[in-house]
Scaffold this motif. Structure first.
Motif, PDB file in Angstrom:
ATOM      1  N   UNK A 107       0.839  -1.191   0.000  1.00  0.00           N
ATOM      2  CA  UNK A 107       0.000   0.000   0.000  1.00  0.00           C
ATOM      3  C   UNK A 107       0.877   1.246   0.000  1.00  0.00           C
TER       4      UNK A 107
ATOM      5  N   UNK B 212      -2.878  -7.304   9.621  1.00  0.00           N
ATOM      6  CA  UNK B 212      -2.179  -6.094  10.045  1.00  0.00           C
ATOM      7  C   UNK B 212      -1.313  -5.548   8.920  1.00  0.00           C
ATOM      8  N   UNK B 213      -1.409  -4.232   8.742  1.00  0.00           N
ATOM      9  CA  UNK B 213      -0.528  -3.550   7.813  1.00  0.00           C
ATOM     10  C   UNK B 213       0.657  -3.009   8.597  1.00  0.00           C
ATOM     11  N   UNK B 214       1.839  -3.266   8.096  1.00  0.00           N
ATOM     12  CA  UNK B 214       3.074  -2.781   8.702  1.00  0.00           C
ATOM     13  C   UNK B 214       3.572  -1.608   7.864  1.00  0.00           C
ATOM     14  N   UNK B 215       3.778  -0.490   8.533  1.00  0.00           N
ATOM     15  CA  UNK B 215       4.184   0.716   7.818  1.00  0.00           C
ATOM     16  C   UNK B 215       5.702   0.858   7.792  1.00  0.00           C
ATOM     17  N   UNK B 216       6.192   1.412   6.703  1.00  0.00           N
ATOM     18  CA  UNK B 216       7.581   1.807   6.640  1.00  0.00           C
ATOM     19  C   UNK B 216       7.786   3.128   7.352  1.00  0.00           C
ATOM     20  N   UNK B 217       9.027   3.595   7.422  1.00  0.00           N
ATOM     21  CA  UNK B 217       9.326   4.832   8.155  1.00  0.00           C
ATOM     22  C   UNK B 217       8.860   6.098   7.443  1.00  0.00           C
TER      23      UNK B 217
ATOM     24  N   UNK C 264      -4.424  10.628   6.551  1.00  0.00           N
ATOM     25  CA  UNK C 264      -3.758   9.494   5.917  1.00  0.00           C
ATOM     26  C   UNK C 264      -4.622   9.029   4.743  1.00  0.00           C
TER      27      UNK C 264
ATOM     28  N   UNK D 151       0.524   5.302   0.906  1.00  0.00           N
ATOM     29  CA  UNK D 151      -0.294   6.317   1.557  1.00  0.00           C
ATOM     30  C   UNK D 151       0.411   7.672   1.482  1.00  0.00           C
TER      31      UNK D 151
ATOM     32  N   UNK E 209       3.965   7.132   2.972  1.00  0.00           N
ATOM     33  CA  UNK E 209       4.214   5.857   3.648  1.00  0.00           C
ATOM     34  C   UNK E 209       3.920   4.703   2.702  1.00  0.00           C
TER      35      UNK E 209
ATOM     36  N   UNK F 185       0.338  11.325   3.746  1.00  0.00           N
ATOM     37  CA  UNK F 185      -0.156  11.924   4.980  1.00  0.00           C
ATOM     38  C   UNK F 185       0.159  13.416   5.016  1.00  0.00           C
TER      39      UNK F 185
END
Lengths: 111, 114
Positions: free
Chosen positions: B33, B102-107, B43, B35, B91, B37
């Protein structure tokens, strides 16, 4: 498509008090409702989630409740601490692969 | 596991320039994904892929935005030409297939277009 409304947009509580954030969703087919916490300058991280086959889930000081009939779910934080200060996002899944996020609640816990 | 990796972490460019953001999802995750923000819009989901195939790009704001996923371990988001209103944090997130995971986000990549 799914529409997720979140309120309040800002919330200030004193340390030790409880905080409650509420969300509503529009798609009755949604069955997964995660909550993410985002500290300043950091990435959103999952803190708790709930699926539609349960009405409540608790993890230490954090709990989430779900009312599928009314299409709303809430995050409860008890005994708040300054490190709980962050932006919290609720989300609901759609019929595909995506999550629809609320606009976020900025929580400030004052000592 | 290294988590979701994004590069660059910060990008400052001038209006009209091309910008390419990169993402490496968590190994074994089939969904990716992108995104954006901002303070004003929160978001926003731009586009997402499942098994490297774009599923929904309805969130892509304009034709200036494009995204690709040539293989399971790499995706790019390109803006050409960039405009000041594109300034935001972008993101990338990944998850196992299915929207109830669960979605895990990058930095994130903080983009500033001057």
């Amino acid at each position: 498509g799914e529409n997720v409304e979140q309120h309040p947009s800002t919330l200030s509580v004193q340390e030790g008090d409880s905080a409650v954030i509420k969300c509503t969703y529009s798609d009755s087919a949604s069955n997964y409702f995660p909550w993410y916490k985002q500290e300043l300058g950091k990435r959103p991280q999952l803190i708790i989630d709930i699926r539609s086959n349960v009405g409540e889930k608790k993890d230490q000081r954090i709990a989430v409740t779900l009312n599928k009939t009314a299409k709303h779910f809430s995050l409860h934080i008890t005994e708040t601490q300054p490190e709980d200060s962050a932006v919290y996002f609720c989300a609901a899944n759609d019929s595909g692969y995506a999550l629809n996020f609320g606009k976020g609640t900025s929580l400030l816990v004052t000592p | 596991d290294a988590g979701v990796i994004q590069s660059p972490r910060h990008e400052v460019t001038e209006m009209g320039q091309e910008v390419t953001l990169r993402c490496k999802p968590i190994s074994g995750h089939n969904s990716l994904f992108w995104y954006r923000q901002t303070m004003m819009r929160g978001l926003e989901l731009l586009i997402y892929f499942n098994n490297n195939v774009p599923i929904d790009d309805s969130g892509m704001p304009e034709d200036r935005f494009s995204a690709k996923m040539p293989n399971a371990s790499f995706s790019t988001l390109k803006i050409q030409p960039s405009e000041p209103r594109d300034s935001a944090v972008y993101f990338c997130a990944s998850s196992r297939s299915g929207s109830s995971n669960e979605q895990f986000f990058g930095p994130g990549t903080r983009l500033t277009v001057l």
